[in-house]
Design an enzyme around this catalytic site. Structure first.
Site, short mmCIF file in Angstrom:
data_model
loop_
_atom_site.label_atom_id
_atom_site.label_comp_id
_atom_site.label_asym_id
_atom_site.label_seq_id
_atom_site.Cartn_x
_atom_site.Cartn_y
_atom_site.Cartn_z
N HIS A 18 0.87 -1.18 0.00
CA HIS A 18 0.00 0.00 0.00
C HIS A 18 0.90 1.23 0.00
CE1 HIS A 18 -3.67 -2.37 0.84
NE2 HIS A 18 -2.82 -3.17 1.47
N ARG A 42 -0.18 4.31 -0.64
CA ARG A 42 -0.99 5.38 -0.02
C ARG A 42 -1.18 6.63 -0.85
NH1 ARG A 42 -3.33 1.91 3.21
NH2 ARG A 42 -2.20 1.38 5.12
N HIS A 93 -9.03 -10.51 -1.60
CA HIS A 93 -9.03 -10.24 -0.16
C HIS A 93 -10.18 -11.07 0.40
CE1 HIS A 93 -8.97 -7.66 3.57
NE2 HIS A 93 -10.22 -8.10 3.61
N ASP A 98 2.31 -7.01 2.35
CA ASP A 98 1.11 -6.22 2.75
C ASP A 98 1.55 -4.97 3.51
OD1 ASP A 98 -1.48 -5.40 2.99
OD2 ASP A 98 -2.13 -7.04 4.30
#
Ligand SMILES: [Zn+2]
Length: 430
Positions: free
Chosen positions: A70, A72, A187, A313
């Protein structure tokens, strides 16, 4: 620029390994020769300036690929930017990362995909492969335009952070993405079973008084995904596997020949939910850290090939956000700068051979994503040079990520990336 890496032990999964010299000319690997051979070549006077990297005592591998990060940006630049995330990536030995789409706005349009690629290009560090969303706004309501996202550079599709709850919606996504020869990343979470759970359901949650998430919240969705995979014949990759039941379901699906692949993260094979008592919100993620029985099943799944990929992750959050009371704190920990030493621990523990570990961090994620990977003549030089023996302590100051929400702060970690080369450029070097 020319680079000669000499004296290192090449671990190139499925190809050659042993002591090799590697010559890089203008970004391309042009020679791989037995150790010492290229070093001994007489220099052609005045014709070239070759940068020598002495890799004696080091391991030389294809560039590590993290297929689950991620970054962001756009939207949450106080946690991480594409540039800071890429700095963390190369410091951790990763030459390429796959960026999840739960940004703000969500990566559900070609414009956002292109923006991410553009930001990564100007950072000039790791390669960034964006994953597009499956549904618009991660809402689960309507499918994205997969073809347009692929044309813009998306390499996979996922609603990571949220499940696609509708069976019909996920089946339609699998069919459409399968026709583009790309992969859906799931997910896997049953929201009604997860409820308001904040950590793994069990004695530790009971003791702390936090609501628990049962293993079935993950494993029943993994079973659903496998059923849809069988129905459509399309490829499916299961993200961040955390439970023994999920490992067993994936194992059986593979035995039946279904095109299912799966990843786990270093925290799931290193920690259990007991870590929540010790590290608080820096041990809070979704799926949560599980029991010792699950941790052992994850290690077994890595060992027998059920789990193809180790991905981090990487999920940065600010100190203020993680200071919230446990159930309200955001999920996730940073991972790019601790993944390599934690994963090398699997070799030390006899769970994986070094070659198998490197495969799970290079060619396996590369082939799930369908991106260039591996090390060979004529290929762009994406290379990681690892010192497997050096020990150092993880500290917030040692991280290049903007955030340091990690339970591994203060841990003595063994092994690190000494140099990271992307496209023939040295982007990290100690
Ligand atoms: Zn997820």
């Amino acid at each position: 620029m020319q680079i000669l890496i000499h004296g290192g032990q090449l671990i190139n999964p499925g190809r050659i390994d042993g002591f090799r010299d590697i010559f890089i000319d203008n970004g391309i690997i042009t020679q791989i020769a037995p150790g010492g051979e290229l070093l001994d070549l007489p220099a052609e006077a005045g014709e070239r300036t070759t940068r020598l990297i002495n890799a004696t005592g080091k391991i030389v591998t294809p560039g590590l690929i993290d297929m689950h990060v991620h970054l962001r940006e756009p939207g949450f630049e106080h946690k991480e930017t594409i540039a800071s995330g890429c700095r963390a990536a190369v410091a951790g030995g990763f030459t390429a990362v796959c960026a999840m789409p739960n940004t703000q706005p969500v990566n559900d349009t070609p414009e956002i995909t292109q923006l991410m690629i553009e930001k990564a290009r100007s950072a000039g560090l790791a390669r960034v492969y964006p994953a597009g969303a499956i549904t618009r706004g991660l809402s689960g309501q309507s499918l994205c335009d997969f073809g347009a996202l692929q044309a813009a550079g998306a390499v996979a599709f996922t609603d990571d952070g949220c499940p696609v709850e509708s069976d019909d919606m996920m089946a339609a996504a699998l069919e459409a993405v399968g026709q583009l020869d790309l992969t859906i990343i799931s997910h896997s979470e049953m929201m009604d079973l997860a409820g308001d759970g904040a950590m793994n359901r069990g004695p530790v949650a009971d003791r702390l008084g936090w609501p628990g998430i049962p293993n079935s919240a993950e494993s029943l969705m993994v079973e659903r995904e496998i059923a849809l995979c069988e129905k459509t014949g399309a490829r499916m990759h299961i993200a961040h596997v955390s439970t023994a039941e999920s490992v067993e379901a994936i194992r059986r699906a593979k035995q039946r020949g279904l095109p299912v692949t799966a990843e786990t993260a270093p925290h799931y094979f290193t920690l259990t939910d007991a870590a929540v008592e010790k590290y608080g919100t820096n041990a809070k993620m979704n799926p949560p850290l599980r029991s010792e029985k699950d941790r052992e099943a994850i290690r077994e799944g890595l060992s027998d090939g059920t789990l193809d990929v180790i991905a981090t992750d990487h999920a940065p959050h600010s100190v203020e956000e993680k200071a919230a009371v446990f159930p309200r704190a955001p999920n996730g920990i940073t991972g790019l700068e601790t993944a390599l030493p934690l994963s090398l621990g699997l070799v030390a523990d006899g769970v994986l051979t070094l070659e198998t570990l490197i495969a799970k961090m290079t060619v396996n994620p590369g082939s799930v994503l369908g991106v260039p990977c591996g090390l060979g003549l004529g290929r762009p030089a994406d290379i990681t040079i690892i010192d497997p023996e050096v020990e150092n302590t993880a500290t917030p100051e040692s991280f290049h990520s903007k955030s340091s929400n990690s339970p591994f702060i203060g841990w003595q970690l063994k092994g690190r990336a000494e140099a990271t080369i992307v496209d023939g450029r040295i982007v990290h070097e100690l």
